[in-house]
Design a protein around this motif. Structure first.
Motif, PDB file in Angstrom:
ATOM      1  N   THR A  22      -3.757   3.985  12.561  1.00 39.55           N
ATOM      2  CA  THR A  22      -2.282   3.221  11.671  1.00 39.55           C
ATOM      3  C   THR A  22      -2.357   2.681  12.107  1.00 39.55           C
ATOM      4  OG1 THR A  22      -1.257   4.759  13.337  1.00 39.55           O
ATOM      5  CG2 THR A  22      -2.721   6.518  11.667  1.00 39.55           C
ATOM      6  N   SER A  23      -1.982   2.006  12.935  1.00 43.47           N
ATOM      7  CA  SER A  23      -1.573   0.648  13.870  1.00 43.47           C
ATOM      8  C   SER A  23      -1.769  -0.598  13.486  1.00 43.47           C
ATOM      9  CB  SER A  23      -0.787   1.066  14.702  1.00 43.47           C
ATOM     10  OG  SER A  23      -1.689   0.902  15.761  1.00 43.47           O
TER      11      SER A  23
ATOM     12  N   ARG B 128       5.734   2.566   9.555  1.00 45.17           N
ATOM     13  CA  ARG B 128       4.905   1.785   9.931  1.00 45.17           C
ATOM     14  C   ARG B 128       5.399   0.083  10.585  1.00 45.17           C
ATOM     15  NH1 ARG B 128      -0.540   0.002   9.572  1.00 45.17           N
ATOM     16  NH2 ARG B 128       0.364  -2.637  10.225  1.00 45.17           N
TER      17      ARG B 128
ATOM     18  N   MET C 247      -8.627   4.503  -1.577  1.00 42.57           N
ATOM     19  CA  MET C 247      -7.831   5.386  -2.490  1.00 42.57           C
ATOM     20  C   MET C 247      -8.542   4.880  -3.759  1.00 42.57           C
ATOM     21  SD  MET C 247      -4.015   4.043  -1.121  1.00 42.57           S
ATOM     22  CE  MET C 247      -3.458   5.216  -2.442  1.00 42.57           C
TER      23      MET C 247
ATOM     24  N   ASP D  47       0.727  11.589   4.569  1.00 48.29           N
ATOM     25  CA  ASP D  47       1.906  11.432   3.204  1.00 48.29           C
ATOM     26  C   ASP D  47       2.339  10.051   2.845  1.00 48.29           C
ATOM     27  OD1 ASP D  47       1.894  14.013   4.031  1.00 48.29           O
ATOM     28  OD2 ASP D  47       3.677  15.099   5.585  1.00 48.29           O
ATOM     29  N   ASN D  48       2.473   9.737   3.623  1.00 42.92           N
ATOM     30  CA  ASN D  48       2.931   7.876   3.199  1.00 42.92           C
ATOM     31  C   ASN D  48       1.926   7.344   2.203  1.00 42.92           C
ATOM     32  OD1 ASN D  48       5.704   7.213   3.778  1.00 42.92           O
ATOM     33  ND2 ASN D  48       4.807   7.864   5.880  1.00 42.92           N
ATOM     34  N   LEU D  49       0.245   7.330   2.149  1.00 39.80           N
ATOM     35  CA  LEU D  49       0.086   6.859   1.559  1.00 39.80           C
ATOM     36  C   LEU D  49      -0.284   8.139   0.103  1.00 39.80           C
ATOM     37  CD1 LEU D  49      -3.335   6.382   2.870  1.00 39.80           C
ATOM     38  CD2 LEU D  49      -2.285   5.020   1.770  1.00 39.80           C
ATOM     39  N   GLY D  50       0.116   8.828  -0.310  1.00 46.69           N
ATOM     40  CA  GLY D  50       0.288   9.917  -0.926  1.00 46.69           C
ATOM     41  C   GLY D  50      -1.524   9.634  -1.913  1.00 46.69           C
TER      42      GLY D  50
ATOM     43  N   ILE E 283      -8.230   1.387   3.621  1.00 45.23           N
ATOM     44  CA  ILE E 283      -8.184   2.400   2.804  1.00 45.23           C
ATOM     45  C   ILE E 283      -7.247   1.996   1.296  1.00 45.23           C
ATOM     46  CG2 ILE E 283      -5.543   3.420   2.598  1.00 45.23           C
ATOM     47  CD1 ILE E 283      -7.584   4.101   5.558  1.00 45.23           C
ATOM     48  N   ARG E 284      -7.352   0.964   0.702  1.00 41.04           N
ATOM     49  CA  ARG E 284      -6.995   0.964  -0.711  1.00 41.04           C
ATOM     50  C   ARG E 284      -8.174   1.446  -1.583  1.00 41.04           C
ATOM     51  NH1 ARG E 284      -2.644  -3.372  -4.042  1.00 41.04           N
ATOM     52  NH2 ARG E 284      -4.283  -4.335  -3.953  1.00 41.04           N
TER      53      ARG E 284
ATOM     54  N   LEU F 299       1.308  12.125   9.161  1.00 39.84           N
ATOM     55  CA  LEU F 299       2.576  10.850   8.914  1.00 39.84           C
ATOM     56  C   LEU F 299       1.699  10.138   7.299  1.00 39.84           C
ATOM     57  CD1 LEU F 299       5.941  10.177   8.493  1.00 39.84           C
ATOM     58  CD2 LEU F 299       6.162   9.068  10.436  1.00 39.84           C
ATOM     59  N   TYR F 300       0.555   9.794   8.234  1.00 36.87           N
ATOM     60  CA  TYR F 300       0.045   8.633   7.281  1.00 36.87           C
ATOM     61  C   TYR F 300      -0.355   8.607   6.087  1.00 36.87           C
ATOM     62  CZ  TYR F 300      -3.382   4.356   7.362  1.00 36.87           C
ATOM     63  OH  TYR F 300      -3.271   3.604   6.775  1.00 36.87           O
TER      64      TYR F 300
ATOM     65  N   LEU G 278       0.725  -1.475  -0.053  1.00 39.03           N
ATOM     66  CA  LEU G 278       0.149   0.320  -0.059  1.00 39.03           C
ATOM     67  C   LEU G 278       0.528   1.341  -0.703  1.00 39.03           C
ATOM     68  CD1 LEU G 278      -3.173   1.197   0.428  1.00 39.03           C
ATOM     69  CD2 LEU G 278      -2.616   1.059   2.688  1.00 39.03           C
ATOM     70  N   SER G 279       1.195   1.930  -0.715  1.00 40.38           N
ATOM     71  CA  SER G 279       1.933   2.865  -1.248  1.00 40.38           C
ATOM     72  C   SER G 279       3.357   3.337  -0.218  1.00 40.38           C
ATOM     73  CB  SER G 279       1.302   4.232  -0.337  1.00 40.38           C
ATOM     74  OG  SER G 279      -0.299   4.365  -1.450  1.00 40.38           O
ATOM     75  N   ARG G 280       3.376   3.984   0.419  1.00 31.39           N
ATOM     76  CA  ARG G 280       4.469   4.079   1.004  1.00 31.39           C
ATOM     77  C   ARG G 280       4.337   3.313   2.195  1.00 31.39           C
ATOM     78  NH1 ARG G 280       5.288   9.190  -1.038  1.00 31.39           N
ATOM     79  NH2 ARG G 280       5.084  10.032   0.858  1.00 31.39           N
TER      80      ARG G 280
ATOM     81  N   PRO H 117      -5.261  -2.013   6.287  1.00 26.39           N
ATOM     82  CA  PRO H 117      -5.117  -1.332   4.762  1.00 26.39           C
ATOM     83  C   PRO H 117      -5.306  -1.513   3.654  1.00 26.39           C
ATOM     84  CG  PRO H 117      -2.726  -2.656   6.364  1.00 26.39           C
ATOM     85  CD  PRO H 117      -4.613  -2.599   6.571  1.00 26.39           C
TER      86      PRO H 117
END
Lengths: 124, 210
Positions: free
Chosen positions: B76-77, A80, B90, B124-127, B86-87, B121-122, A41-43, B83
């Motif tokens: 987030t954890s 993560r 997206m 940002d990393n998802l873009g 969230i995908r 941070l989460y 999943l992305s970064r 995940p």
């Protein structure tokens, strides 16, 4: 009847990985994060195909002990952590490794239980 | 197979398809309990919220009054279903990347760990496009109660992976706060219908503006 039977056998043979326990364990333990197609999943969650751990028994320690704040892809820090799967036997870890490598790493070389047990003994 | 048989099967398939298809203009249903008050029909509405997003901006029902909302509850954890959900979020955002009426909300059910910095941070990393997808943190119990009004189960459970048990539904809420559709975020096959329902709702608002 025979052609139908042959067709069913052909279709099932084409669809299934030879590492069925590995596939089942991957689906239950790994696919929630790394996804069914291994793309992550992305970064946030790294894809498997481009991981430096692919190709052999090196990923055994990561599967058994997880990772914490140490996951990088290229130079990008992935915040993560990966949970540990301590309840898995060395056979199960081997089957997961072989399923992952067979599916997303070419050329594929089968990893043996002995190699995995050696790798697990040498975990940091 | 003779011609008559082919024609009969074609006709039968057509009839079944026509019966199973809904008009694209047909209103979306209102989900939840509907009551009558003073002779008027009152549909279920999601609860009020007042949460901070990943940029420390306060987001409330009022600040999103002109938006169609697509929401989920996560943390987030989360080592289990998040995940995947969230995908799917997206994918939905990608489908509506040029539609400013649609806003995405992801409420954390673990505000103790998921502060604004961690959510940033989460994100940002998802873009993802953060101008229209807010990761929201607020009071834990208020968020659990809010989740119920979105028809999402969310509660603490020390035996669950990550310490929280929750369902992975993605919920569509209209501008008036009514729940109009949902998908199972853990089942990608349900996403296209939700995308279609969001499009229908957006089109209805646009048609009414004319």
């Amino acid at each position: 009847m025979l052609p139908i039977l042959l067709l069913i056998l052909t279709v099932s043979a084409c669809n299934d990985s030879p590492y069925m326990q590995g596939k089942r364990l991957y689906t239950v333990r790994c696919a929630n994060c790394h996804m069914e197609d291994g793309t992550g999943l992305s970064r946030l969650i790294p894809p498997l195909a481009t991981s430096k751990l692919m190709g052999g028994a090196a990923m055994a320690c990561v599967i058994a002990n997880g990772l914490r704040d140490t996951i990088f892809r290229d130079s990008v820090y992935l915040p993560r952590e990966m949970p540990a799967f301590k309840g898995l036997s060395s056979t199960e870890v081997t089957n997961i490794i072989n399923y992952i490598n067979h599916t997303w790493h070419k050329p594929f070389t089968e990893t043996t239980i002995l190699e995995v047990e050696e790798a697990l003994k040498a975990c940091p | 197979m003779n011609k008559f048989c082919c024609l009969f099967i074609t006709a039968w398939v057509t009839v079944v398809m026509l019966l199973s298809c809904k008009s694209p203009n047909e209103d979306l249903p209102y989900l939840g309990q509907t009551t009558q008050a003073d002779g008027k029909t009152v549909h279920h509405k999601v609860g009020n919220f007042s949460h901070y997003n990943q940029d420390s901006v306060l987001v409330t029902n009022k600040s999103l009054a002109d938006k169609v909302i697509v929401a989920d509850f996560f943390f987030t954890s989360c080592p289990s279903i998040c995940p995947k959900v969230i995908r799917e979020m997206m994918k939905i955002q990608e489908a509506f990347k040029d539609e400013p009426m649609v806003t995405f909300l992801s409420f954390t059910i673990d505000p103790k760990r998921d502060d604004v910095a961690r959510l940033k941070l989460y994100a940002d990393n998802l873009g993802i496009d953060q101008s229209r997808w807010y990761f929201l943190t607020g009071d834990k119990d208020a968020t659990f109660d809010l989740a119920n009004t979105f028809f999402v189960a969310a509660f603490e459970d020390k035996d669950a992976p990550g310490g929280f048990d929750h369902s992975g539904k993605i919920i569509l809420v209209d501008k008036e706060g009514h729940v109009r559709s949902f998908s199972e975020g853990t089942d990608p096959s349900t996403t296209p219908k939700l995308i279609n329902d969001i499009r229908r709702l957006v089109d209805l608002y646009k048609a009414n503006q004319k």
